[in-house]
Design a protein around this motif. Structure first.
Motif, PDB file in Angstrom:
ATOM      1  N   VAL A   1       3.957   0.767   3.476  1.00 26.89           N
ATOM      2  CA  VAL A   1       5.292   1.301   3.729  1.00 26.89           C
ATOM      3  C   VAL A   1       5.355   2.732   3.222  1.00 26.89           C
ATOM      4  CG1 VAL A   1       6.433  -0.944   3.586  1.00 26.89           C
ATOM      5  CG2 VAL A   1       6.251   0.462   1.551  1.00 26.89           C
TER       6      VAL A   1
ATOM      7  N   LEU B   1      14.645   0.848  -4.289  1.00 24.26           N
ATOM      8  CA  LEU B   1      15.054   0.838  -2.877  1.00 24.26           C
ATOM      9  C   LEU B   1      13.962   0.277  -1.962  1.00 24.26           C
ATOM     10  CD1 LEU B   1      16.891   4.269  -2.904  1.00 24.26           C
ATOM     11  CD2 LEU B   1      17.939   2.015  -2.637  1.00 24.26           C
TER      12      LEU B   1
ATOM     13  N   LEU C   1       0.836  -1.209   0.000  1.00 23.76           N
ATOM     14  CA  LEU C   1       0.000   0.000   0.000  1.00 23.76           C
ATOM     15  C   LEU C   1       0.864   1.250   0.000  1.00 23.76           C
ATOM     16  CD1 LEU C   1      -2.611  -1.185   2.647  1.00 23.76           C
ATOM     17  CD2 LEU C   1      -2.936  -1.025   0.162  1.00 23.76           C
TER      18      LEU C   1
ATOM     19  N   SER D   1      13.382   3.519  -8.056  1.00 27.44           N
ATOM     20  CA  SER D   1      14.807   3.351  -7.745  1.00 27.44           C
ATOM     21  C   SER D   1      15.094   1.902  -7.351  1.00 27.44           C
ATOM     22  CB  SER D   1      15.196   4.267  -6.581  1.00 27.44           C
ATOM     23  OG  SER D   1      14.567   3.818  -5.396  1.00 27.44           O
TER      24      SER D   1
ATOM     25  N   GLU E   1       3.531  -5.028  -6.408  1.00 21.64           N
ATOM     26  CA  GLU E   1       3.912  -3.609  -6.377  1.00 21.64           C
ATOM     27  C   GLU E   1       3.331  -2.892  -7.595  1.00 21.64           C
ATOM     28  OE1 GLU E   1       4.927  -1.177  -4.888  1.00 21.64           O
ATOM     29  OE2 GLU E   1       6.695  -1.468  -3.657  1.00 21.64           O
ATOM     30  N   ASP E   2       3.074  -1.622  -7.445  1.00 19.29           N
ATOM     31  CA  ASP E   2       2.658  -0.826  -8.602  1.00 19.29           C
ATOM     32  C   ASP E   2       3.875  -0.444  -9.438  1.00 19.29           C
ATOM     33  OD1 ASP E   2       3.500   0.695  -6.445  1.00 19.29           O
ATOM     34  OD2 ASP E   2       2.242   2.407  -6.914  1.00 19.29           O
TER      35      ASP E   2
ATOM     36  N   GLY F   1       0.080   2.285  -3.155  1.00 24.21           N
ATOM     37  CA  GLY F   1       0.081   2.283  -4.614  1.00 24.21           C
ATOM     38  C   GLY F   1      -0.472   1.029  -5.278  1.00 24.21           C
TER      39      GLY F   1
ATOM     40  N   VAL G   1       8.416  -0.210  -9.545  1.00 22.49           N
ATOM     41  CA  VAL G   1       9.771  -0.264  -9.020  1.00 22.49           C
ATOM     42  C   VAL G   1      10.504   0.891  -9.689  1.00 22.49           C
ATOM     43  CG1 VAL G   1      11.841  -1.656  -8.702  1.00 22.49           C
ATOM     44  CG2 VAL G   1       9.611  -2.770  -8.860  1.00 22.49           C
TER      45      VAL G   1
HETATM   46  C1  PRP Z   1       5.919   4.137  -4.274  1.00 26.33           C
HETATM   47  C2  PRP Z   1       5.536   2.830  -4.959  1.00 26.33           C
HETATM   48  C3  PRP Z   1       6.606   1.876  -4.514  1.00 26.33           C
HETATM   49  C4  PRP Z   1       7.807   2.780  -4.291  1.00 26.33           C
HETATM   50  C5  PRP Z   1       8.763   2.622  -5.441  1.00 26.33           C
HETATM   51  O1  PRP Z   1       5.399   4.121  -2.984  1.00 26.33           O
HETATM   52  O2  PRP Z   1       4.256   2.403  -4.582  1.00 26.33           O
HETATM   53  O3  PRP Z   1       6.258   1.220  -3.318  1.00 26.33           O
HETATM   54  O4  PRP Z   1       7.340   4.135  -4.247  1.00 26.33           O
HETATM   55  O5  PRP Z   1       9.840   3.525  -5.327  1.00 26.33           O
HETATM   56  P1  PRP Z   1      11.365   3.083  -5.243  1.00 26.33           P
HETATM   57  O6  PRP Z   1      11.548   1.896  -6.151  1.00 26.33           O
HETATM   58  O7  PRP Z   1      12.119   4.300  -5.703  1.00 26.33           O
HETATM   59  O8  PRP Z   1      11.654   2.741  -3.819  1.00 26.33           O
HETATM   60  P2  PRP Z   1       5.359   5.415  -2.036  1.00 26.33           P
HETATM   61  O9  PRP Z   1       6.473   5.335  -1.051  1.00 26.33           O
HETATM   62  O10 PRP Z   1       5.281   6.650  -2.888  1.00 26.33           O
HETATM   63  O11 PRP Z   1       4.019   5.205  -1.235  1.00 26.33           O
HETATM   64  P3  PRP Z   1       2.524   5.002  -1.768  1.00 26.33           P
HETATM   65  O12 PRP Z   1       2.466   3.648  -2.442  1.00 26.33           O
HETATM   66  O13 PRP Z   1       1.705   5.044  -0.541  1.00 26.33           O
HETATM   67  O14 PRP Z   1       2.214   6.118  -2.731  1.00 26.33           O
END
Ligand code: PRP
Length: 195
Positions: free
Chosen positions: A82, A121, A57, A119, A114-115, A59, A117
């Protein structure tokens, strides 16, 4: 749409977003078609197994809802929430668990949903965290991935689309908590960021 017409996923009224949408990168029907393909693959891969889908969640709420309906498997679902520290368009890699899973996953087949990926991280952190709980298997489905996230240790087994390294919204992804309910993946007009 007149009353009585069947609603389609593509019917989300984009005019409600005014001039905020700059371009649609992936439209609603394309997303649904790809999710059906991935669901067929997952249905084959996990035939006869008990699978737990772990949605990240907020996304992933759209992907989870549609994917789960296309799977021809008796899956269970759970969610983690997260949050990564950072600006509204970039993550920092420091991840905080806001909501953890409700059940123990030791010995279970886990598919993280996941929605995006970006970076990588967030996923890197999640995979390390979940692997430490002793699942029987641990795989990832990501609707979207950016080229910069292509690192072998991230092991995205089921990927929907690759998107260019631009900020995208829609189908669960937000900018300042908005645009999550778009049925498509889109970019925003520059004016949105300066308002
Ligand atoms: C977004 C998305 C992933 C993450 C990807 O979540 O849903 O979980 O960022 O980014 P990364 O690969 O650079 O780490 P976000 O932290 O924005 O929270 P949300 O899903 O509540 O919008």
């Amino acid at each position: 749409m007149t009353s009585g017409d069947a609603a389609e996923p593509g019917d989300v009224p984009r005019p409600a977003f005014g001039d905020d949408i700059e371009s649609v990168l992936i439209d609603g029907p394309q997303i649904q078609a790809r999710l059906r393909e991935l669901a067929a693959q997952i249905t084959d891969d996990y035939a006869g197994e008990r699978l737990l889908l772990v949605g990240v969640l907020k996304g992933a709420f759209m992907v989870m809802a549609d994917l789960a309906r296309y799977l021809e498997l008796p899956v269970e679902v759970d969610f983690m929430a997260v949050s990564s520290y950072g600006s509204s368009t970039k993550t920092s890699g420091v991840v905080r668990i806001l909501k953890d899973l409700e059940r123990d996953i030791a010995g279970r087949h886990i598919l993280v949903v996941e929605d995006i990926v970006d970076s990588g991280l967030t996923l890197k952190y999640l995979l390390r965290n979940l692997a430490a709980r002793g699942p029987k298997s641990l795989e990832v489905l990501a609707l979207l991935a950016k080229p910069s996230s292509a690192r072998p240790e991230l092991r995205v087994r089921y990927q929907g689309f690759e998107v260019p390294d631009v900020f995208v919204v829609g189908y669960g992804l937000d900018y300042a908590e908005r645009y999550r309910n778009l049925d498509c993946i889109a970019t925003l007009a520059p004016a949105v960021y300066s308002s």
